[in-house]
Design a protein around this motif. Structure first.
Motif, mmCIF file in Angstrom:
data_model
loop_
_atom_site.group_PDB
_atom_site.id
_atom_site.type_symbol
_atom_site.label_atom_id
_atom_site.label_comp_id
_atom_site.label_asym_id
_atom_site.label_seq_id
_atom_site.Cartn_x
_atom_site.Cartn_y
_atom_site.Cartn_z
ATOM 1 N N THR A 6 0.798 -1.227 0.000
ATOM 2 C CA THR A 6 0.000 0.000 0.000
ATOM 3 C C THR A 6 0.831 1.277 0.000
ATOM 4 O O THR A 6 0.297 2.334 -0.324
ATOM 5 C CB THR A 6 -0.949 0.051 1.219
ATOM 6 O OG1 THR A 6 -0.180 -0.109 2.405
ATOM 7 C CG2 THR A 6 -2.009 -1.014 1.151
ATOM 8 N N HIS A 8 2.923 2.599 -1.934
ATOM 9 C CA HIS A 8 2.992 3.315 -3.211
ATOM 10 C C HIS A 8 1.729 4.110 -3.527
ATOM 11 O O HIS A 8 1.724 4.925 -4.438
ATOM 12 C CB HIS A 8 3.317 2.344 -4.356
ATOM 13 C CG HIS A 8 2.243 1.365 -4.653
ATOM 14 N ND1 HIS A 8 2.136 0.160 -3.972
ATOM 15 C CD2 HIS A 8 1.210 1.397 -5.526
ATOM 16 C CE1 HIS A 8 1.091 -0.509 -4.428
ATOM 17 N NE2 HIS A 8 0.509 0.233 -5.375
ATOM 18 N N HIS A 9 0.670 3.904 -2.772
ATOM 19 C CA HIS A 9 -0.567 4.651 -2.980
ATOM 20 C C HIS A 9 -0.537 6.021 -2.301
ATOM 21 O O HIS A 9 -1.451 6.817 -2.492
ATOM 22 C CB HIS A 9 -1.778 3.853 -2.474
ATOM 23 C CG HIS A 9 -2.103 2.681 -3.331
ATOM 24 N ND1 HIS A 9 -2.765 2.797 -4.534
ATOM 25 C CD2 HIS A 9 -1.843 1.360 -3.170
ATOM 26 C CE1 HIS A 9 -2.906 1.604 -5.072
ATOM 27 N NE2 HIS A 9 -2.352 0.712 -4.263
ATOM 28 N N ASP A 61 -4.409 -0.283 -13.285
ATOM 29 C CA ASP A 61 -3.903 -0.116 -11.930
ATOM 30 C C ASP A 61 -2.592 -0.868 -11.699
ATOM 31 O O ASP A 61 -1.711 -0.372 -11.000
ATOM 32 C CB ASP A 61 -4.938 -0.561 -10.898
ATOM 33 C CG ASP A 61 -4.469 -0.273 -9.487
ATOM 34 O OD1 ASP A 61 -4.275 0.922 -9.169
ATOM 35 O OD2 ASP A 61 -4.257 -1.230 -8.723
ATOM 36 N N SER A 65 0.555 1.224 -10.596
ATOM 37 C CA SER A 65 1.209 0.932 -9.316
ATOM 38 C C SER A 65 2.700 0.705 -9.507
ATOM 39 O O SER A 65 3.512 1.150 -8.689
ATOM 40 C CB SER A 65 0.559 -0.287 -8.657
ATOM 41 O OG SER A 65 -0.735 0.025 -8.188
ATOM 42 N N ARG A 68 4.241 4.083 -9.857
ATOM 43 C CA ARG A 68 4.166 4.910 -8.640
ATOM 44 C C ARG A 68 5.027 4.373 -7.504
ATOM 45 O O ARG A 68 5.250 5.077 -6.513
ATOM 46 C CB ARG A 68 2.720 4.978 -8.143
ATOM 47 C CG ARG A 68 1.861 5.984 -8.823
ATOM 48 C CD ARG A 68 0.572 6.190 -8.048
ATOM 49 N NE ARG A 68 -0.136 4.949 -7.796
ATOM 50 C CZ ARG A 68 -1.220 4.565 -8.452
ATOM 51 N NH1 ARG A 68 -1.718 5.310 -9.406
ATOM 52 N NH2 ARG A 68 -1.800 3.430 -8.153
#
Length: 83
Positions: A6, A8-9, A61, A65, A68
């Motif tokens: 998570t 990277h979010h 996504d 991801s 990111r």
């Protein structure tokens, strides 16, 4: 405290805040398991989503991801910023 797939979010300032909070609530250790940005991750995400799903959201996504994700050096900097 565990942060799994998570980090990277979160943008950098919020990611550092998350790490600081994980450190605050744990008595032992913080474990972060996430993607590492780089060509292998990007190409793997492209290949895996191309064969594993037809869902356009999942395809987007997975690749987003991978792009990111933080590098190991960036995570070390976030951890230092978090204290």
């Amino acid at each position: 405290a565990l942060c799994s797939s998570t980090l990277h979010h979160f943008p950098p300032a919020e990611a550092a805040r998350l790490l600081r909070e994980l450190g605050r609530v744990t008595h032992r250790a913080v474990v972060v398991s996430d993607l590492a940005r780089g060509w292998p991750t990007y190409l793997g995400a492209r290949a895996l989503t191309a064969v594993a799903t037809r869902n356009p959201v999942t395809r987007h996504d997975g690749v987003a991801s991978a792009l990111r994700a933080y590098t190991a050096a960036e995570v070390r900097t976030l951890a230092a910023d978090a204290g």
